[in-house]
Motif scaffolding. Structure first.
Motif, PDB file in Angstrom:
ATOM      1  N   UNK A  18       5.306   4.460 -15.013  1.00 59.47           N
ATOM      2  CA  UNK A  18       5.957   3.816 -13.865  1.00 59.47           C
ATOM      3  C   UNK A  18       7.469   3.975 -13.971  1.00 59.47           C
ATOM      4  N   UNK A  19       8.023   3.616 -15.116  1.00 56.72           N
ATOM      5  CA  UNK A  19       9.469   3.714 -15.311  1.00 56.72           C
ATOM      6  C   UNK A  19       9.962   5.142 -15.144  1.00 56.72           C
ATOM      7  N   UNK A  20       9.279   6.092 -15.786  1.00 59.76           N
ATOM      8  CA  UNK A  20       9.751   7.476 -15.779  1.00 59.76           C
ATOM      9  C   UNK A  20       9.607   8.119 -14.406  1.00 59.76           C
ATOM     10  N   UNK A  21       8.563   7.769 -13.667  1.00 63.03           N
ATOM     11  CA  UNK A  21       8.373   8.340 -12.332  1.00 63.03           C
ATOM     12  C   UNK A  21       9.442   7.840 -11.368  1.00 63.03           C
ATOM     13  N   UNK A  22       9.745   6.543 -11.421  1.00 62.34           N
ATOM     14  CA  UNK A  22      10.793   5.998 -10.560  1.00 62.34           C
ATOM     15  C   UNK A  22      12.169   6.555 -10.948  1.00 62.34           C
ATOM     16  N   UNK A  23      12.393   6.720 -12.259  1.00 61.72           N
ATOM     17  CA  UNK A  23      13.665   7.294 -12.720  1.00 61.72           C
ATOM     18  C   UNK A  23      13.794   8.752 -12.280  1.00 61.72           C
ATOM     19  N   UNK A  24      12.691   9.480 -12.314  1.00 59.74           N
ATOM     20  CA  UNK A  24      12.731  10.889 -11.915  1.00 59.74           C
ATOM     21  C   UNK A  24      13.076  11.022 -10.434  1.00 59.74           C
ATOM     22  N   UNK A  25      12.584  10.103  -9.613  1.00 60.61           N
ATOM     23  CA  UNK A  25      12.934  10.129  -8.183  1.00 60.61           C
ATOM     24  C   UNK A  25      14.439   9.959  -7.999  1.00 60.61           C
ATOM     25  N   UNK A  26      15.058   9.083  -8.822  1.00 58.10           N
ATOM     26  CA  UNK A  26      16.512   8.886  -8.752  1.00 58.10           C
ATOM     27  C   UNK A  26      17.256  10.123  -9.246  1.00 58.10           C
ATOM     28  N   UNK A  27      16.799  10.687 -10.358  1.00 53.75           N
ATOM     29  CA  UNK A  27      17.484  11.877 -10.906  1.00 53.75           C
ATOM     30  C   UNK A  27      17.444  13.044  -9.935  1.00 53.75           C
TER      31      UNK A  27
ATOM     32  N   UNK B 145      14.602   7.111  -1.768  1.00 54.38           N
ATOM     33  CA  UNK B 145      14.406   7.390  -3.201  1.00 54.38           C
ATOM     34  C   UNK B 145      13.364   6.448  -3.786  1.00 54.38           C
ATOM     35  N   UNK B 146      13.488   5.157  -3.473  1.00 54.37           N
ATOM     36  CA  UNK B 146      12.502   4.193  -3.968  1.00 54.37           C
ATOM     37  C   UNK B 146      11.123   4.475  -3.384  1.00 54.37           C
ATOM     38  N   UNK B 147      11.072   4.732  -2.095  1.00 55.23           N
ATOM     39  CA  UNK B 147       9.789   4.999  -1.435  1.00 55.23           C
ATOM     40  C   UNK B 147       9.120   6.232  -2.036  1.00 55.23           C
ATOM     41  N   UNK B 148       9.904   7.260  -2.313  1.00 51.67           N
ATOM     42  CA  UNK B 148       9.361   8.477  -2.912  1.00 51.67           C
ATOM     43  C   UNK B 148       8.817   8.197  -4.305  1.00 51.67           C
ATOM     44  N   UNK B 149       9.536   7.374  -5.078  1.00 56.29           N
ATOM     45  CA  UNK B 149       9.053   7.021  -6.407  1.00 56.29           C
ATOM     46  C   UNK B 149       7.719   6.312  -6.357  1.00 56.29           C
ATOM     47  N   UNK B 150       7.586   5.353  -5.448  1.00 54.80           N
ATOM     48  CA  UNK B 150       6.309   4.650  -5.305  1.00 54.80           C
ATOM     49  C   UNK B 150       5.195   5.623  -4.920  1.00 54.80           C
ATOM     50  N   UNK B 151       5.484   6.519  -4.009  1.00 51.51           N
ATOM     51  CA  UNK B 151       4.439   7.434  -3.537  1.00 51.51           C
ATOM     52  C   UNK B 151       4.047   8.426  -4.621  1.00 51.51           C
ATOM     53  N   UNK B 152       5.000   8.841  -5.448  1.00 54.01           N
ATOM     54  CA  UNK B 152       4.653   9.744  -6.550  1.00 54.01           C
ATOM     55  C   UNK B 152       3.768   9.053  -7.581  1.00 54.01           C
ATOM     56  N   UNK B 153       3.875   7.739  -7.656  1.00 53.41           N
ATOM     57  CA  UNK B 153       2.979   6.983  -8.532  1.00 53.41           C
ATOM     58  C   UNK B 153       1.572   6.896  -7.949  1.00 53.41           C
TER      59      UNK B 153
END
Length: 422
Positions: A24-33, A147-155
């Motif tokens: 969870x942490x790494x996927x959301x961080x990757x969306x930001x990066x 960015x946040x929405x993309x992170x959630x969807x990638x999860x």
């Protein structure tokens, strides 16, 4: 049994669930990066005045929830309850705003709030946040939300929704504040709520008590009193979100729990979590840097709850980790075999393969049970007869198929089998 237990209201993550937490942490961080945000590491505690001034004394965070203590030098110190104030302090202190703007940063870690522990509400909570500082552009607001929405969807989360509103600017907030305060003074509020209203009437709109919600039914809303500039800004944010394919629901009652928000304000909600349905949120804070002694620069950001995001994944049956901690489980039968397989395991790890070895002299039956529990795709077994013939047994733990491979080339055989396996 240990005489010590973890402090109340603090979640702990250990295998196998910790793999999902990290994912969870790494996927959301990757969306930001991927959107150009650089990492910033912040102190776990700061001067208490930073949060009292930056977050707002009328908030529950400052008035009720902070872990504050005097250190050995007599200074008032507070464990960080949120991230934005600390980021802004660091930007001002180190002159990070004197480079290219917007300055785009992300952070993650533990935050602390003294709350009544319950499902999804913890005294030590894990968050990941981003801040974009120095540019007041509706397109940037939309990017932050996306960015946040993309992170959630990638999860793999699909059951969340975005609630959106505008809290206006310095031109319309004072007039609206006066209208709201006049309305609240006419209600039979209890004394603590009345005092909150005098400090910041917007805070009362965030009251969750049914009896208060009923009294607020006809309260004036900021969305109906926006200045021309704020309204144009808000309309452009919505247009950019639509262009990005990010769906949202307008919620004029949305306030958020911190005083520094202006203009764009948003929250991510997941109804699968019950009462604690917020999994993240944020907004624009155009006056915060100046309030903390810095330049007159705008900013926007969010904080996403990692604990609640993991709960949302579990509510939807999503496994964020997606892969086991182990791909190959090495089973040595005897000391000589152990030396060979320790060497093979090292070779495989250097090439990026996840490998475990059966230590402690386990027999074949016990070692194969451990191999199954590890989630490995293959088991590599070496016994005395294998050593004599210079071979090893490579077993597919999914199909049960087993074949003999050369011991000297075992690492290459394993890599090839992993590449060929689905």
């Amino acid at each position: 049994m240990s005489t010590f237990t973890a402090p109340k209201g603090i979640p702990e993550y250990y295998p196998p669930r910790s793999a999902d937490f990290l994912a969870v942490r790494d996927t959301l961080a990757d969306a930001a990066r991927r959107a150009g945000y650089g990492y910033i590491e912040l102190p776990l505690f700061e001067d208490t005045g930073l949060f009292a001034r930056g977050v707002g004394e009328s908030t529950d965070v400052v008035s009720k929830e902070m872990y504050t203590f005097a250190d050995q030098g007599g200074r008032s110190i507070t464990l960080r309850p949120e991230g934005t104030a600390g980021v802004i302090r660091s930007v001002i202190e180190h002159g990070l705003d004197r480079g290219q703007l917007p300055l785009k940063l992300y952070y993650s870690g533990a935050f602390f709030r003294y709350e009544r522990p319950q499902a999804g509400r913890y005294r030590q909570l894990q968050q990941l946040g981003v801040e974009a500082i120095g540019v007041d552009d509706p397109a940037l607001d939309a990017e932050v939300i996306a960015v946040a929405d993309e992170g959630y969807r990638r999860l793999g989360i699909t059951g969340h929704r975005i609630e959106l509103t505008s809290l206006g600017d310095a031109d319309c907030r004072p007039e609206y504040r006066a209208k709201l305060l006049e309305f609240l003074r006419g209600l039979p509020l209890d004394e603590p709520t009345r005092q909150r209203a005098e400090l910041n009437p917007l805070r009362v709109l965030d009251d969750k008590r049914p009896e208060v919600r009923e009294m607020l039914a006809d309260a004036p809303l900021m969305a109906d009193h926006l200045s021309a500039a704020s309204k144009e800004h808000y309309e452009r944010v919505k247009t950019h979100l639509s262009d990005l394919g990010v769906a949202f629901t307008e919620n004029p009652w949305l306030v958020r729990g911190l005083d520094y928000y202006t203009k764009t304000t948003f929250e991510f909600v997941h109804d699968g979590l019950g009462a604690q349905s917020g999994i993240g949120g944020g907004g624009r804070y155009d006056g915060l840097m100046a309030e903390l002694g810095g330049a007159e620069l705008s900013g926007i950001g969010f904080g996403l709850g990692l604990d609640r995001t993991l709960l949302a994944c579990e509510a939807e049956g999503v496994t964020p980790a997606g892969q086991s901690r182990c791909e190959v489980y090495c089973v040595p039968l005897g000391e000589a075999a152990r030396r060979h397989l320790v060497r093979v395991s090292g070779d495989l790890r250097k090439s990026g393969t996840r490998v475990e070895v059966a230590y402690g002299g386990k027999g074949l039956k016990g070692a194969m049970k451990s191999a199954d529990r590890s989630g490995a795709r293959f088991a590599l077994v070496v016994g005395e007869r294998d050593l004599e013939s210079g071979t090893a047994q490579l077993k597919d733990l999914s199909s049960g198929e087993q074949r003999t491979v050369a011991l000297d080339g075992a690492a290459d055989e394993v890599r090839a089998a992993l590449e060929a396996s689905p």
